[in-house]
Design a protein around this motif. Structure first.
Motif, PDB file in Angstrom:
ATOM      1  N   UNK A   1      36.290  36.781  55.499  1.00 20.68           N
ATOM      2  CA  UNK A   1      37.737  36.629  55.635  1.00 20.68           C
ATOM      3  C   UNK A   1      38.332  37.992  55.970  1.00 20.68           C
ATOM      4  N   UNK A   2      39.290  38.020  56.869  1.00 17.82           N
ATOM      5  CA  UNK A   2      39.935  39.282  57.209  1.00 17.82           C
ATOM      6  C   UNK A   2      40.414  39.986  55.946  1.00 17.82           C
ATOM      7  N   UNK A   3      40.198  41.303  55.839  1.00 22.61           N
ATOM      8  CA  UNK A   3      40.504  42.022  54.594  1.00 22.61           C
ATOM      9  C   UNK A   3      41.936  41.841  54.101  1.00 22.61           C
ATOM     10  N   UNK A   4      42.900  41.796  55.026  1.00 24.00           N
ATOM     11  CA  UNK A   4      44.298  41.656  54.608  1.00 24.00           C
ATOM     12  C   UNK A   4      44.539  40.301  53.950  1.00 24.00           C
ATOM     13  N   UNK A   5      43.986  39.251  54.556  1.00 19.99           N
ATOM     14  CA  UNK A   5      44.141  37.918  53.970  1.00 19.99           C
ATOM     15  C   UNK A   5      43.344  37.805  52.674  1.00 19.99           C
ATOM     16  N   UNK A   6      42.167  38.407  52.635  1.00 23.76           N
ATOM     17  CA  UNK A   6      41.355  38.391  51.422  1.00 23.76           C
ATOM     18  C   UNK A   6      42.116  39.013  50.256  1.00 23.76           C
ATOM     19  N   UNK A   7      42.882  40.049  50.541  1.00 20.21           N
ATOM     20  CA  UNK A   7      43.660  40.695  49.487  1.00 20.21           C
ATOM     21  C   UNK A   7      44.733  39.755  48.940  1.00 20.21           C
ATOM     22  N   UNK A   8      45.372  39.000  49.833  1.00 19.30           N
ATOM     23  CA  UNK A   8      46.387  38.036  49.388  1.00 19.30           C
ATOM     24  C   UNK A   8      45.744  36.954  48.516  1.00 19.30           C
ATOM     25  N   UNK A   9      44.626  36.405  48.967  1.00 21.62           N
ATOM     26  CA  UNK A   9      43.948  35.349  48.218  1.00 21.62           C
ATOM     27  C   UNK A   9      43.485  35.853  46.851  1.00 21.62           C
ATOM     28  N   UNK A  10      43.013  37.082  46.799  1.00 19.32           N
ATOM     29  CA  UNK A  10      42.593  37.664  45.531  1.00 19.32           C
ATOM     30  C   UNK A  10      43.779  37.811  44.588  1.00 19.32           C
TER      31      UNK A  10
ATOM     32  N   UNK B   1      37.873  34.928  31.864  1.00 19.90           N
ATOM     33  CA  UNK B   1      38.818  35.321  32.897  1.00 19.90           C
ATOM     34  C   UNK B   1      38.233  35.434  34.278  1.00 19.90           C
ATOM     35  N   UNK B   2      37.005  35.013  34.476  1.00 19.08           N
ATOM     36  CA  UNK B   2      36.383  35.076  35.798  1.00 19.08           C
ATOM     37  C   UNK B   2      36.427  33.709  36.469  1.00 19.08           C
ATOM     38  N   UNK B   3      36.516  33.748  37.796  1.00 15.36           N
ATOM     39  CA  UNK B   3      36.517  32.525  38.597  1.00 15.36           C
ATOM     40  C   UNK B   3      35.101  32.234  39.068  1.00 15.36           C
ATOM     41  N   UNK B   4      34.655  31.004  38.879  1.00 14.16           N
ATOM     42  CA  UNK B   4      33.323  30.589  39.302  1.00 14.16           C
ATOM     43  C   UNK B   4      33.448  29.507  40.370  1.00 14.16           C
ATOM     44  N   UNK B   5      32.776  29.725  41.503  1.00 14.89           N
ATOM     45  CA  UNK B   5      32.796  28.737  42.575  1.00 14.89           C
ATOM     46  C   UNK B   5      32.072  27.482  42.111  1.00 14.89           C
ATOM     47  N   UNK B   6      32.771  26.356  42.135  1.00 13.09           N
ATOM     48  CA  UNK B   6      32.187  25.104  41.690  1.00 13.09           C
ATOM     49  C   UNK B   6      31.775  24.207  42.853  1.00 13.09           C
ATOM     50  N   UNK B   7      32.586  24.175  43.908  1.00 14.23           N
ATOM     51  CA  UNK B   7      32.248  23.352  45.073  1.00 14.23           C
ATOM     52  C   UNK B   7      32.704  24.067  46.340  1.00 14.23           C
ATOM     53  N   UNK B   8      31.950  23.908  47.397  1.00 13.28           N
ATOM     54  CA  UNK B   8      32.356  24.421  48.693  1.00 13.28           C
ATOM     55  C   UNK B   8      32.254  23.302  49.717  1.00 13.28           C
ATOM     56  N   UNK B   9      32.959  23.481  50.826  1.00 12.43           N
ATOM     57  CA  UNK B   9      33.049  22.420  51.839  1.00 12.43           C
ATOM     58  C   UNK B   9      33.468  21.087  51.216  1.00 12.43           C
TER      59      UNK B   9
ATOM     60  N   UNK C   1      42.443  38.599  36.441  1.00 10.30           N
ATOM     61  CA  UNK C   1      41.444  37.540  36.433  1.00 10.30           C
ATOM     62  C   UNK C   1      40.528  37.747  37.639  1.00 10.30           C
ATOM     63  N   UNK C   2      39.281  38.054  37.383  1.00  4.22           N
ATOM     64  CA  UNK C   2      38.377  38.547  38.417  1.00  4.22           C
ATOM     65  C   UNK C   2      37.900  37.436  39.336  1.00  4.22           C
ATOM     66  N   UNK C   3      37.909  37.738  40.632  1.00  6.95           N
ATOM     67  CA  UNK C   3      37.322  36.875  41.649  1.00  6.95           C
ATOM     68  C   UNK C   3      36.250  37.688  42.353  1.00  6.95           C
ATOM     69  N   UNK C   4      35.032  37.205  42.344  1.00  5.47           N
ATOM     70  CA  UNK C   4      33.932  37.922  42.964  1.00  5.47           C
ATOM     71  C   UNK C   4      34.208  38.095  44.457  1.00  5.47           C
ATOM     72  N   UNK C   5      34.190  39.344  44.956  1.00  5.69           N
ATOM     73  CA  UNK C   5      34.485  39.580  46.386  1.00  5.69           C
ATOM     74  C   UNK C   5      33.578  38.808  47.333  1.00  5.69           C
ATOM     75  N   UNK C   6      32.397  38.398  46.873  1.00  3.21           N
ATOM     76  CA  UNK C   6      31.497  37.670  47.776  1.00  3.21           C
ATOM     77  C   UNK C   6      32.103  36.349  48.231  1.00  3.21           C
ATOM     78  N   UNK C   7      33.054  35.812  47.445  1.00  8.14           N
ATOM     79  CA  UNK C   7      33.675  34.548  47.820  1.00  8.14           C
ATOM     80  C   UNK C   7      34.664  34.709  48.973  1.00  8.14           C
ATOM     81  N   UNK C   8      34.961  35.955  49.329  1.00  2.88           N
ATOM     82  CA  UNK C   8      35.891  36.213  50.424  1.00  2.88           C
ATOM     83  C   UNK C   8      35.209  36.929  51.582  1.00  2.88           C
ATOM     84  N   UNK C   9      33.900  36.946  51.578  1.00  2.47           N
ATOM     85  CA  UNK C   9      33.170  37.543  52.689  1.00  2.47           C
ATOM     86  C   UNK C   9      33.462  36.768  53.972  1.00  2.47           C
TER      87      UNK C   9
END
Length: 350
Positions: free
Chosen positions: A11-20, A212-220, A1-9
């Motif tokens: 974030x430290x790469x190691x943590x970004x990998x876990x979140x993905x 199967x893609x994740x779309x950012x709906x709200x931030x902050x 299920x794809x998460x656009x990498x821009x949503x993890x810009x």
């Protein structure tokens, strides 16, 4: 299920990998639940709870996916609480695979909860030392909500073997001193953690689309201090906890709106979806605390405080409680700060 990498810009790469990885497995769970049954498998977990077949299936799937993530070195779940060593290096992930599974037969919304900790075992550490926390809610829509470091916030720097170096965590404290002080001088408030999670982390909400893609709906995502909505959990405690009974009566007399499903994830998500509200789970001698500190309370309190809300056990913020064993249980009240403060007498009465 794809998460656009821009949503993890940022974030430290190691943590970004876990979140993905977490976002991906949540998408898989959503697919499983569309056709899952609600039958028991004839076994119990480490807490003595009867397990559904889908509990076991989802638990196995999450362990399997985390084991394939190169930055996850350990994992534990509500079904298998002892921390299991995994091949990666960097983070330990603890999770409740299917929170609210007892109401799945009624087709109510259920969820999954993740706490992401730097380095090895979270035992002996306080909830504020999580690097990030995530929950997913499976209802008419599949929604993922996380509290992740704000861009530019450096949470941890891991040593080569995956352990903690003498770094500063998100509270600006080294891991050893934070744990030592968490029940002492740092506990200046009983409704919010001594570290300002809101300043270091942001809460975002994603919607899973049919492709199967994740779309950012709200931030902050933010929780306001005032509300007229409440979710009174463990209401049986009110029969012998007079302060809790009086609190519920005051809210009813004030014409508050009741929003309670019997599942912690959907009830907490309602607070974030509406921007205010309170989830209150005191206890009494006859109705003791049942929620798990490590797998449920600490991650959800982390997200709520990151959104500007409060949490308390009645004695301190949930994030100031040391995890002594993976089996710890806790009282909890979280949500809009004013209502959490109003709940203190009920939380302290047991």
């Amino acid at each position: 299920m794809a998460l656009d990498p821009k949503h993890l810009q940022g974030v430290e790469p190691e943590l970004a990998q876990v979140l993905s990885c977490v976002a991906s497995v949540v998408g898989e769970i959503s697919g499983i639940l569309r056709s899952a049954g609600s039958g028991y498998c004839g076994s119990t977990n480490a807490f003595g709870d009867q397990q559904l077949e889908v509990d076991v299936e989802v638990d196995h799937l999450i362990f399997e996916r985390l084991a394939s993530c190169s930055t996850v070195q350990g994992a534990g779940s509500e079904e298998q609480p002892e921390i299991r060593t995994l091949p990666g290096s960097g983070y330990t992930v603890v999770f409740d695979p299917l929170d609210g599974s007892s109401i799945i037969g009624a087709n109510f919304a259920v969820g999954t909860i993740f706490g992401i900790w730097p380095g090895g075992s979270p035992v002996g550490r306080a909830g504020r030392q999580q690097s990030a926390a995530v929950y997913a809610v499976y209802g008419p829509q599949t929604i993922l909500v996380w509290a992740k470091p704000r861009a530019g916030e450096s949470i941890v720097h891991m040593t080569a073997n995956g352990g903690n170096s003498n770094h500063k965590d998100s509270a600006g404290l080294n891991a050893e001193s934070a744990a030592t002080a968490s029940e002492g001088t740092l506990s200046s408030s009983i409704c919010s953690s001594s570290s300002n999670i809101h300043s270091t982390h942001e809460v975002q909400e994603f919607l899973l689309h049919p492709d199967g893609t994740w779309h950012l709906r709200r931030t902050n995502v933010a929780i306001g201090p005032v509300s007229r909505t409440f979710a009174p959990a463990n209401l049986r405690a009110a029969s012998s906890n007079a302060e809790y009974a009086a609190l519920v009566r005051r809210w009813i007399d004030a014409a508050f709106t009741l929003r309670y499903t019997g599942g912690m994830v959907p009830d907490v998500h309602h607070i974030l979806a509406k921007g205010s509200g309170v989830f209150c789970n005191p206890c009494s001698e006859a109705a003791p605390a049942k929620l798990r500190l490590l797998f449920e309370c600490a991650p959800l309190a982390f997200i709520v405080e990151a959104a500007g809300g409060s949490s308390t056990t009645g004695q301190c913020s949930v994030l100031d409680v040391l995890v002594r064993t993976p089996n710890d249980r806790s009282k909890i009240c979280l949500g809009s700060s004013q209502l959490v403060e109003e709940s203190l007498a009920a939380m302290q009465a047991a």
